[in-house]
Motif scaffolding. Structure first.
Motif, PDB file in Angstrom:
ATOM      1  N   VAL A   1      27.729 134.285 -18.694  1.00  0.00           N
ATOM      2  CA  VAL A   1      28.641 135.294 -18.126  1.00  0.00           C
ATOM      3  C   VAL A   1      28.273 136.675 -18.658  1.00  0.00           C
ATOM      4  O   VAL A   1      28.106 137.641 -17.894  1.00  0.00           O
TER       5      VAL A   1
ATOM      6  N   THR B   1      29.418 131.090 -21.675  1.00  0.00           N
ATOM      7  CA  THR B   1      29.837 132.487 -21.893  1.00  0.00           C
ATOM      8  C   THR B   1      28.630 133.414 -22.049  1.00  0.00           C
ATOM      9  O   THR B   1      28.648 134.545 -21.538  1.00  0.00           O
TER      10      THR B   1
ATOM     11  N   PRO C   1      34.192 132.058 -14.843  1.00  0.00           N
ATOM     12  CA  PRO C   1      32.738 131.904 -15.043  1.00  0.00           C
ATOM     13  C   PRO C   1      32.113 130.949 -14.019  1.00  0.00           C
ATOM     14  O   PRO C   1      32.589 129.830 -13.860  1.00  0.00           O
TER      15      PRO C   1
ATOM     16  N   ASP D   1      24.949 137.726 -17.369  1.00  0.00           N
ATOM     17  CA  ASP D   1      24.797 137.484 -15.918  1.00  0.00           C
ATOM     18  C   ASP D   1      23.472 136.769 -15.627  1.00  0.00           C
ATOM     19  O   ASP D   1      22.751 137.102 -14.685  1.00  0.00           O
TER      20      ASP D   1
ATOM     21  N   SER E   1      29.130 140.927 -14.390  1.00  0.00           N
ATOM     22  CA  SER E   1      28.552 139.805 -13.630  1.00  0.00           C
ATOM     23  C   SER E   1      28.704 139.920 -12.114  1.00  0.00           C
ATOM     24  O   SER E   1      29.600 140.593 -11.604  1.00  0.00           O
TER      25      SER E   1
ATOM     26  N   ARG F   1      28.343 131.329 -13.572  1.00  0.00           N
ATOM     27  CA  ARG F   1      26.926 131.594 -13.706  1.00  0.00           C
ATOM     28  C   ARG F   1      26.119 130.384 -14.177  1.00  0.00           C
ATOM     29  O   ARG F   1      25.021 130.118 -13.733  1.00  0.00           O
TER      30      ARG F   1
END
Ligand SMILES: Cc1cc2nc3c(=O)[nH]c(=O)nc-3n(C[C@H](O)[C@H](O)[C@H](O)COP(=O)(O)O)c2cc1C
Length: 456
Positions: free
Chosen positions: A313, A310, A62, A316, A139, A64
């Motif tokens: 993720v 999360t 991850p 996105d 993503s 993002r």
């Protein structure tokens, strides 16, 4: 006979599941990168005559949330560390004989031939116990791991997926069932007239075929999907034989069930052969108050920032830019749109802030928690099942393998006593456990009629 439900056990080959608290739970095993761990879980689920173990997957660590990868690693959030689910599935298959195993694989970053070959191989090795959870990936980080700057746009991903799956299905059908004779006397191993190139030339993929593998025991893996947007639900209704759904509200689950079943009929499919599986996390106690203590203890270990990492993720979208104490904003995301709609709906309905949603996401990605004695939990399952929300359920764990052990020891016997769940496996393949029909008949009518070589 009472209509019976189906059960799957949710796993990610990683320290966490839906629950981000799972790795911190004192009851959880810590050898989640060893084969032994998955063997133990597989054996527990098979002892409970579960239909399948379900292995989710993501293809990137991850990055993002705030463009920062240090917090996800520090907190051990979802996808920070995951081993390949197809290899875990092969390993589980080697120590079980009946349990189905569902493996997640993306249609966005691989080639249909490669995926058809891996899943055909798994279906052979497991003697017909494999399912493919078809995902389109979520993503930009996943795109960047596979050599692209940007993730493919949401609806375009589903266009790729449509051609991807139809190509794979044609490859799995490229050998007639009786193509292999293995006649030692005459020296003829296979009848070449029963093995067919597919000569697929589409907008996105080309594949000559045939697959270099005979027809597998289930003809192809059982197809699973988790489409939650409008486009995603259409895709699921066209192809999926089982659908994994997340919605914490009974009314949301009922609406999803009715919607997807009617879409499946519109594609010329038997809606009974499209099994819908909402998911939940059980907290089981000898008394209700013990179960509530277990729930509170687990939920306390889940922190909102892990959840928002999360959520970022899955959608996105970078949720670090918003006020944690304000409601979830009305924005369009490019990752999973349907699941984000659930988050927004929940925030509006219960006046929840982004921090609250982060906490719920960390506790279990918006899964409902079923809490109480084994009988209480069986009541909740029965109510949801008989209320037209589900054909089965995916059980997700708060601690692994403890949750599965408790569920199999206490809740499964209660479901069996009520006649709601099998007492033993009747068939050997996953397709049989799920009560699916003829694999050719279960395909969308237009594809069946136009594209498929009905090799005996
Ligand atoms: C319940 C659920 C489980 C999913 N599991 C995965 C997964 O393990 N890996 C993955 O890449 N995507 C996963 N997805 C993403 C979907 O397969 C799909 O690609 C994504 O949600 C975008 O489509 P949508 O907007 O129709 O939901 C999941 C989605 C849902 C709703």
């Amino acid at each position: 006979m009472t209509r019976q439900l189906h059960l799957g056990g949710f796993l990610i080959a990683s320290p966490v599941t839906h629950s981000h608290a799972a790795w911190r739970h004192p009851g959880s095993e810590t050898d989640y990168f060893s084969a032994d761990h998955y063997h133990r879980v597989g054996r527990i689920l098979e002892r409970g005559t579960f239909d399948f173990a379900f292995l989710a997957d993501l293809l990137a660590a991850p990055v993002r949330f705030g463009g920062d990868q240090s917090e996800p690693f520090r907190r051990g959030t979802q996808a920070a560390a995951t081993i390949d689910p197809s290899l875990v599935a092969a390993s589980i298959a080697a120590v079980t004989t009946r349990l189905g195993i569902a493996v997640t694989k993306s249609t966005t970053y691989f080639h249909p031939y490669e995926v058809a070959r891996v899943f055909g191989s798994l279906d052979h090795l497991s003697r017909g116990r494999i399912a493919w959870n078809i995902v389109t990936s979520l993503s930009q980080a996943e795109a960047q791991n596979f050599g692209f700057d940007e993730h493919v746009e949401h609806d375009q991903r589903y266009k790729l997926a449509e051609e991807f799956v139809s190509t794979a299905v044609k490859l799995w059908s490229s050998w007639d069932v009786d193509a292999v004779t293995a006649d030692k006397e005459s020296g003829v191993w296979a009848d070449p007239s029963k093995i067919h190139p597919i000569d697929h030339v589409g907008d996105h993929y080309r594949s000559r075929g045939p697959l270099n593998q005979p027809r597998s025991p289930q003809h192809r893996p059982v197809l699973i999907q988790a489409g939650s947007s409008d486009t995603g639900k259409n895709f699921a209704a066209r192809w999926a034989e089982a659908i994994f759904e997340i919605d914490p509200t009974p009314e949301g689950r009922k609406a999803y069930y009715d919607d997807v079943k009617s879409r499946a009929s519109n594609f010329g499919r038997n809606p009974d052969h499209v099994k819908i599986f909402p998911s939940f996390i059980p907290f089981i106690g000898e008394t209700e108050s013990i179960a509530r203590e277990k729930q509170a203890f687990h939920n306390e270990l889940a922190d909102p920032i892990s959840g928002l990492i999360t959520l970022s993720v899955h959608t996105d979208h970078d949720f670090s830019q918003y006020d944690l104490d304000a409601p979830v904003e009305d924005i369009t995301v490019s990752g999973t749109q349907g699941l984000f709609d659930v988050a927004r709906r929940l925030s509006q309905r219960d006046s929840l802030t982004l921090r609250d949603i982060g906490k719920l996401y960390a506790q279990g990605v918006l899964l409902p928690q079923f809490v109480g004695t084994a009988a209480d939990i069986a009541d909740q399952i029965e109510e949801s099942f008989n209320g037209g929300e589900a054909d089965g359920f995916i059980v997700s764990s708060a601690q692994t393998p403890g949750t599965f052990n408790e569920f199999v020891d206490y809740v499964v016997p209660e479901l069996r006593r009520r006649g709601l769940f099998r007492t033993e496996y009747e068939g050997t393949t996953l397709r049989e456990h799920l009560g699916l029909g003829d694999p050719q008949e279960d395909l969308p009518a237009d594809f069946r009629d136009a594209e498929l070589r009905l090799g005996a």
